[in-house]
Design a protein around this motif. Structure first.
Motif, PDB file in Angstrom:
ATOM      1  N   SER A  85     -42.282  46.410  22.524  1.00  0.00           N
ATOM      2  CA  SER A  85     -41.518  45.868  21.409  1.00  0.00           C
ATOM      3  C   SER A  85     -40.047  45.732  21.788  1.00  0.00           C
ATOM      4  CB  SER A  85     -41.675  46.769  20.178  1.00  0.00           C
ATOM      5  OG  SER A  85     -40.860  46.323  19.122  1.00  0.00           O
ATOM      6  N   TYR A  86     -39.507  46.765  22.428  1.00  0.00           N
ATOM      7  CA  TYR A  86     -38.109  46.712  22.878  1.00  0.00           C
ATOM      8  C   TYR A  86     -37.938  45.615  23.920  1.00  0.00           C
ATOM      9  CZ  TYR A  86     -33.572  48.341  24.606  1.00  0.00           C
ATOM     10  OH  TYR A  86     -32.243  48.417  24.976  1.00  0.00           O
ATOM     11  N   ARG A  87     -38.860  45.558  24.871  1.00  0.00           N
ATOM     12  CA  ARG A  87     -38.807  44.513  25.895  1.00  0.00           C
ATOM     13  C   ARG A  87     -38.815  43.134  25.252  1.00  0.00           C
ATOM     14  NH1 ARG A  87     -40.977  43.357  31.426  1.00  0.00           N
ATOM     15  NH2 ARG A  87     -41.658  41.177  31.359  1.00  0.00           N
ATOM     16  N   GLY A  88     -39.625  42.973  24.186  1.00  0.00           N
ATOM     17  CA  GLY A  88     -39.703  41.677  23.518  1.00  0.00           C
ATOM     18  C   GLY A  88     -38.377  41.247  22.932  1.00  0.00           C
ATOM     19  N   LEU A  89     -37.638  42.211  22.346  1.00  0.00           N
ATOM     20  CA  LEU A  89     -36.335  41.873  21.776  1.00  0.00           C
ATOM     21  C   LEU A  89     -35.346  41.482  22.875  1.00  0.00           C
ATOM     22  CD1 LEU A  89     -34.446  41.670  19.351  1.00  0.00           C
ATOM     23  CD2 LEU A  89     -34.028  44.138  19.538  1.00  0.00           C
ATOM     24  N   VAL A  90     -35.364  42.221  23.994  1.00  0.00           N
ATOM     25  CA  VAL A  90     -34.490  41.875  25.116  1.00  0.00           C
ATOM     26  C   VAL A  90     -34.869  40.511  25.679  1.00  0.00           C
ATOM     27  CG1 VAL A  90     -33.735  42.530  27.431  1.00  0.00           C
ATOM     28  CG2 VAL A  90     -34.100  44.291  25.703  1.00  0.00           C
ATOM     29  N   GLU A  91     -36.168  40.295  25.857  1.00  0.00           N
ATOM     30  CA  GLU A  91     -36.630  39.029  26.428  1.00  0.00           C
ATOM     31  C   GLU A  91     -36.294  37.853  25.512  1.00  0.00           C
ATOM     32  OE1 GLU A  91     -40.696  37.309  28.555  1.00  0.00           O
ATOM     33  OE2 GLU A  91     -40.688  39.314  27.637  1.00  0.00           O
ATOM     34  N   ALA A  92     -36.413  38.065  24.209  1.00  0.00           N
ATOM     35  CA  ALA A  92     -36.066  37.008  23.266  1.00  0.00           C
ATOM     36  C   ALA A  92     -34.586  36.678  23.339  1.00  0.00           C
ATOM     37  CB  ALA A  92     -36.443  37.426  21.842  1.00  0.00           C
ATOM     38  N   SER A  93     -33.758  37.693  23.566  1.00  0.00           N
ATOM     39  CA  SER A  93     -32.320  37.457  23.714  1.00  0.00           C
ATOM     40  C   SER A  93     -32.047  36.572  24.928  1.00  0.00           C
ATOM     41  CB  SER A  93     -31.577  38.789  23.856  1.00  0.00           C
ATOM     42  OG  SER A  93     -31.790  39.617  22.737  1.00  0.00           O
ATOM     43  N   HIS A  94     -32.745  36.844  26.017  1.00  0.00           N
ATOM     44  CA  HIS A  94     -32.585  36.036  27.228  1.00  0.00           C
ATOM     45  C   HIS A  94     -33.119  34.615  27.020  1.00  0.00           C
ATOM     46  CE1 HIS A  94     -31.446  39.012  30.438  1.00  0.00           C
ATOM     47  NE2 HIS A  94     -31.845  39.851  29.493  1.00  0.00           N
ATOM     48  N   THR A  95     -34.255  34.521  26.342  1.00  0.00           N
ATOM     49  CA  THR A  95     -34.972  33.246  26.252  1.00  0.00           C
ATOM     50  C   THR A  95     -34.393  32.316  25.198  1.00  0.00           C
ATOM     51  OG1 THR A  95     -37.007  34.368  26.932  1.00  0.00           O
ATOM     52  CG2 THR A  95     -37.257  32.200  25.913  1.00  0.00           C
ATOM     53  N   PHE A  96     -34.066  32.856  24.037  1.00  0.00           N
ATOM     54  CA  PHE A  96     -33.666  32.017  22.908  1.00  0.00           C
ATOM     55  C   PHE A  96     -32.155  31.948  22.701  1.00  0.00           C
ATOM     56  CE2 PHE A  96     -37.859  33.776  21.144  1.00  0.00           C
ATOM     57  CZ  PHE A  96     -38.599  32.824  21.823  1.00  0.00           C
ATOM     58  N   LEU A  97     -31.417  32.821  23.372  1.00  0.00           N
ATOM     59  CA  LEU A  97     -29.966  32.873  23.144  1.00  0.00           C
ATOM     60  C   LEU A  97     -29.188  32.681  24.440  1.00  0.00           C
ATOM     61  CD1 LEU A  97     -29.938  36.023  20.814  1.00  0.00           C
ATOM     62  CD2 LEU A  97     -30.154  33.618  20.152  1.00  0.00           C
ATOM     63  N   PRO A  98     -29.536  31.679  25.225  1.00  0.00           N
ATOM     64  CA  PRO A  98     -28.772  31.462  26.456  1.00  0.00           C
ATOM     65  C   PRO A  98     -27.359  31.027  26.114  1.00  0.00           C
ATOM     66  CG  PRO A  98     -30.179  29.582  26.038  1.00  0.00           C
ATOM     67  CD  PRO A  98     -30.521  30.609  24.992  1.00  0.00           C
ATOM     68  N   GLY A  99     -26.434  31.398  26.937  1.00  0.00           N
ATOM     69  CA  GLY A  99     -25.057  30.988  26.682  1.00  0.00           C
ATOM     70  C   GLY A  99     -24.121  31.600  27.705  1.00  0.00           C
ATOM     71  N   ALA A 100     -23.128  30.847  28.093  1.00  0.00           N
ATOM     72  CA  ALA A 100     -22.163  31.338  29.071  1.00  0.00           C
ATOM     73  C   ALA A 100     -21.471  32.585  28.546  1.00  0.00           C
ATOM     74  CB  ALA A 100     -21.146  30.246  29.377  1.00  0.00           C
ATOM     75  N   GLY A 101     -21.356  33.583  29.395  1.00  0.00           N
ATOM     76  CA  GLY A 101     -20.616  34.773  29.035  1.00  0.00           C
ATOM     77  C   GLY A 101     -21.433  35.846  28.352  1.00  0.00           C
ATOM     78  N   ARG A 102     -22.653  35.534  27.938  1.00  0.00           N
ATOM     79  CA  ARG A 102     -23.465  36.560  27.283  1.00  0.00           C
ATOM     80  C   ARG A 102     -24.290  37.284  28.345  1.00  0.00           C
ATOM     81  NH1 ARG A 102     -24.831  32.625  23.064  1.00  0.00           N
ATOM     82  NH2 ARG A 102     -23.369  32.953  21.373  1.00  0.00           N
ATOM     83  N   GLN A 103     -24.031  38.543  28.526  1.00  0.00           N
ATOM     84  CA  GLN A 103     -24.778  39.347  29.476  1.00  0.00           C
ATOM     85  C   GLN A 103     -25.655  40.325  28.700  1.00  0.00           C
ATOM     86  OE1 GLN A 103     -24.781  38.882  32.833  1.00  0.00           O
ATOM     87  NE2 GLN A 103     -23.479  37.114  32.409  1.00  0.00           N
ATOM     88  N   TRP A 104     -26.908  39.960  28.536  1.00  0.00           N
ATOM     89  CA  TRP A 104     -27.830  40.841  27.827  1.00  0.00           C
ATOM     90  C   TRP A 104     -28.367  41.891  28.795  1.00  0.00           C
ATOM     91  CZ3 TRP A 104     -27.470  40.229  22.845  1.00  0.00           C
ATOM     92  CH2 TRP A 104     -27.169  38.972  22.328  1.00  0.00           C
ATOM     93  N   PRO A 105     -28.844  43.010  28.261  1.00  0.00           N
ATOM     94  CA  PRO A 105     -29.447  44.021  29.148  1.00  0.00           C
ATOM     95  C   PRO A 105     -30.610  43.414  29.941  1.00  0.00           C
ATOM     96  CG  PRO A 105     -29.121  44.906  26.940  1.00  0.00           C
ATOM     97  CD  PRO A 105     -28.833  43.441  26.859  1.00  0.00           C
ATOM     98  N   ALA A 106     -30.863  43.985  31.101  1.00  0.00           N
ATOM     99  CA  ALA A 106     -31.992  43.519  31.909  1.00  0.00           C
ATOM    100  C   ALA A 106     -33.297  43.764  31.161  1.00  0.00           C
ATOM    101  CB  ALA A 106     -32.006  44.249  33.245  1.00  0.00           C
ATOM    102  N   VAL A 107     -34.260  42.876  31.352  1.00  0.00           N
ATOM    103  CA  VAL A 107     -35.573  43.043  30.718  1.00  0.00           C
ATOM    104  C   VAL A 107     -36.265  44.238  31.363  1.00  0.00           C
ATOM    105  CG1 VAL A 107     -37.811  41.982  30.276  1.00  0.00           C
ATOM    106  CG2 VAL A 107     -35.738  40.574  30.252  1.00  0.00           C
ATOM    107  N   PRO A 108     -36.606  45.266  30.592  1.00  0.00           N
ATOM    108  CA  PRO A 108     -37.206  46.469  31.185  1.00  0.00           C
ATOM    109  C   PRO A 108     -38.643  46.234  31.636  1.00  0.00           C
ATOM    110  CG  PRO A 108     -37.194  46.649  28.801  1.00  0.00           C
ATOM    111  CD  PRO A 108     -36.447  45.389  29.135  1.00  0.00           C
ATOM    112  N   GLU A 109     -39.066  47.033  32.598  1.00  0.00           N
ATOM    113  CA  GLU A 109     -40.454  46.977  33.047  1.00  0.00           C
ATOM    114  C   GLU A 109     -41.362  47.527  31.953  1.00  0.00           C
ATOM    115  OE1 GLU A 109     -41.660  45.708  35.867  1.00  0.00           O
ATOM    116  OE2 GLU A 109     -39.640  45.064  36.413  1.00  0.00           O
ATOM    117  N   ALA A 110     -42.560  46.975  31.872  1.00  0.00           N
ATOM    118  CA  ALA A 110     -43.546  47.456  30.903  1.00  0.00           C
ATOM    119  C   ALA A 110     -44.932  47.286  31.505  1.00  0.00           C
ATOM    120  CB  ALA A 110     -43.439  46.695  29.582  1.00  0.00           C
ATOM    121  N   ASP A 111     -45.755  48.294  31.374  1.00  0.00           N
ATOM    122  CA  ASP A 111     -47.076  48.317  31.992  1.00  0.00           C
ATOM    123  C   ASP A 111     -48.073  47.480  31.192  1.00  0.00           C
ATOM    124  OD1 ASP A 111     -49.155  49.266  33.759  1.00  0.00           O
ATOM    125  OD2 ASP A 111     -49.810  50.529  32.092  1.00  0.00           O
ATOM    126  N   THR A 112     -49.016  46.856  31.883  1.00  0.00           N
ATOM    127  CA  THR A 112     -50.081  46.107  31.206  1.00  0.00           C
ATOM    128  C   THR A 112     -51.457  46.713  31.462  1.00  0.00           C
ATOM    129  OG1 THR A 112     -50.312  44.588  33.093  1.00  0.00           O
ATOM    130  CG2 THR A 112     -48.817  43.927  31.314  1.00  0.00           C
TER     131      THR A 112
END
Length: 220
Positions: A85-112
């Motif tokens: 769930s946390y990874r999803g929020l980080v990934e959504a920030s990277h995917t849907f909110l691209p923009g110069a100057g925005r440095q979001w946290p790295a997408v964490p590893e998650a086991d499948t």
């Protein structure tokens, strides 16, 4: 607060209520906002995946996301659901909110690995809690693993409907809407419509069904 925010996201995905702004439905100064964003996960940013439905992402919106990410990172002993769930929020920030100057946290590893090993009742419960990750482009590795268990998820969907467990049915149905090779005999579209009709008093149920419609064309 979570219910109100889920309603705001669903309205935006339906193209109602004006352009969506995260800081408009969850205000930074509210002490419960970080928790609400953490619970909604990637769904808090879902309207930004359809740019014409959202207002330009601004500093106030960014602050709300960063508050949630900083306040509720998964602990070392966190469940797979919490990590994803946390990874999803980080990934959504990277995917849907691209923009110069925005440095979001790295997408964490998650086991499948749990996807292939869990019995179908437990798998269905866990996957329903990760419905926000069914947004297009998110968690491709998880989606690939879940595709191998489509029949089990369909089985879980039917059981949830029979039990009138509308949140679980809606979450599973939303994932099934994204996955390929869903059994035609399942009747997913009519099943999703049925879940919304009987469970739509729950704003998160409505959100899952609307997302399945808007992003995957299922459940109309």
């Amino acid at each position: 607060m979570i219910a109100d925010a889920a309603t705001g996201v669903a309205l935006a995905l339906r193209g109602e209520g004006g352009p969506y702004a995260l800081s408009g439905v969850l205000r930074q100064e509210d002490t419960l906002t970080p928790a609400a964003v953490r619970v909604l996960g990637a769904d808090a940013l879902a309207p930004y995946a359809m740019e014409h439905l959202a207002a330009p992402f601004g500093a106030d919106d960014e602050a709300v996301v960063r508050q949630a990410l900083a306040a509720f990172p998964p602990k070392a002993d966190a469940s797979e659901v919490s990590v994803w769930s946390y990874r999803g929020l980080v990934e959504a920030s990277h995917t849907f909110l691209p923009g110069a100057g925005r440095q979001w946290p790295a997408v964490p590893e998650a086991d499948t690995g749990w996807v292939g090993s869990e019995p179908w009742p437990k798998l269905s419960h866990q996957v329903s809690q990760l419905a926000a990750l069914a947004l297009p482009g998110l968690a491709p590795g998880l989606a690939e693993q879940l595709a191998a268990r489509t029949d089990d998820l369909a089985r879980g969907f039917v059981r949830a409907v029979r039990r009138r467990d509308w949140p679980q049915a809606a979450g599973l149905g939303r994932w099934l809407a994204r996955l390929p090779d869903v059994p035609r005999t399942l009747g997913l579209d009519s099943g999703l419509a049925f879940v919304r009709q009987l469970g739509g008093a729950d704003p998160r149920v409505t959100l899952h069904i609307v997302a399945a419609q808007r992003f995957h064309g299922r459940g109309w």
